[in-house]
Design a protein around this motif. Structure first.
Motif, PDB file in Angstrom:
ATOM      1  N   ARG A  36     -11.724   1.757  76.633  1.00  0.00           N
ATOM      2  CA  ARG A  36     -10.868   2.574  77.512  1.00  0.00           C
ATOM      3  C   ARG A  36     -11.597   2.925  78.813  1.00  0.00           C
ATOM      4  NH1 ARG A  36      -9.189   2.672  72.660  1.00  0.00           N
ATOM      5  NH2 ARG A  36      -7.115   3.314  72.006  1.00  0.00           N
ATOM      6  N   ASP A 168      -6.464   8.082  76.431  1.00  0.00           N
ATOM      7  CA  ASP A 168      -5.149   7.546  76.058  1.00  0.00           C
ATOM      8  C   ASP A 168      -4.021   8.311  76.745  1.00  0.00           C
ATOM      9  OD1 ASP A 168      -5.934   5.456  74.556  1.00  0.00           O
ATOM     10  OD2 ASP A 168      -5.796   6.488  72.631  1.00  0.00           O
ATOM     11  N   GLN A 169      -4.228   9.596  77.009  1.00  0.00           N
ATOM     12  CA  GLN A 169      -3.140  10.393  77.580  1.00  0.00           C
ATOM     13  C   GLN A 169      -3.040  10.219  79.096  1.00  0.00           C
ATOM     14  OE1 GLN A 169      -4.173  14.426  76.420  1.00  0.00           O
ATOM     15  NE2 GLN A 169      -4.967  14.906  78.430  1.00  0.00           N
TER      16      GLN A 169
END
Ligand code: SF4
Length: 176
Positions: A36, A168-169
């Protein structure tokens, strides 16, 4: 005296064995975080830890991320001494009156884009220090917070899972 010495030498340790992290879970969350970070930043991420008034219990767990067991630098997660090099501020609390200005200045010194993570029950809501005369409040009373990681203290693996959730958000870190 001799008997006592002999007894000490032959006695088994009274400490209990350390709880080992689940190596597979650590590897999985570490790699997820690394992927990420590369997607969002194109490189590793750098964290500045700020103790805004904690009991240091949360710091022990944060420090463990760099020990030989967790060794998170292998996943591209680095801790920096200066906020000017940081992407993420990991803030433990509660924020005390003495640390309020320091936290505000650290936040201002961190270049955009940046994320702020409140760590521990105290950072998220004052915890056991609720109502203390020395406390201004939770971290989000002083600087904007992107993610809360609860626990007293949260385990190192919970900190890593929190960082994955943080990424992720967001499709990109916030510019404020
Ligand atoms: S959450 Fe628990 S370990 Fe962390 S600063 Fe508060 S009392 Fe200490």
């Amino acid at each position: 005296m001799r008997t006592l010495l002999l007894k000490s030498l032959l006695a088994r340790p009274v400490t209990i064995a350390r709880p080992a992290p689940d190596a597979a879970a650590l590897e999985e969350v570490g790699q997820a975080l690394e992927a990420r970070a590369r997607r969002l930043f194109g490189r590793s991420i750098t964290i500045r830890e700020v103790d805004a008034g904690s009991c240091n219990g949360c710091e022990l767990e944060i420090h463990a991320l760099n020990n030989a067991v967790y060794d998170v630098e292998r996943f591209g997660i680095r801790f920096a001494a200066s906020p000017r090099h940081a992407d993420v501020l990991l803030v433990t609390g509660p924020v005390t009156h003495n640390m309020k200005v320091a936290l505000e200045r650290t936040y201002a010194a961190t270049p955009d884009p940046k994320w702020v993570v409140a760590v521990g029950d105290c950072g998220c809501g004052c915890g056991v220090f609720e109502g203390s005369y020395a406390v201004v409040g939770a971290v989000d009373k002083v600087v904007p917070v992107d993610l809360h990681i609860r626990g007293c203290p949260p385990r190192p693996i919970d900190l890593l899972r929190g960082l994955v959730a943080l990424m992720d958000q967001s499709t990109s870190p916030h510019r404020r």
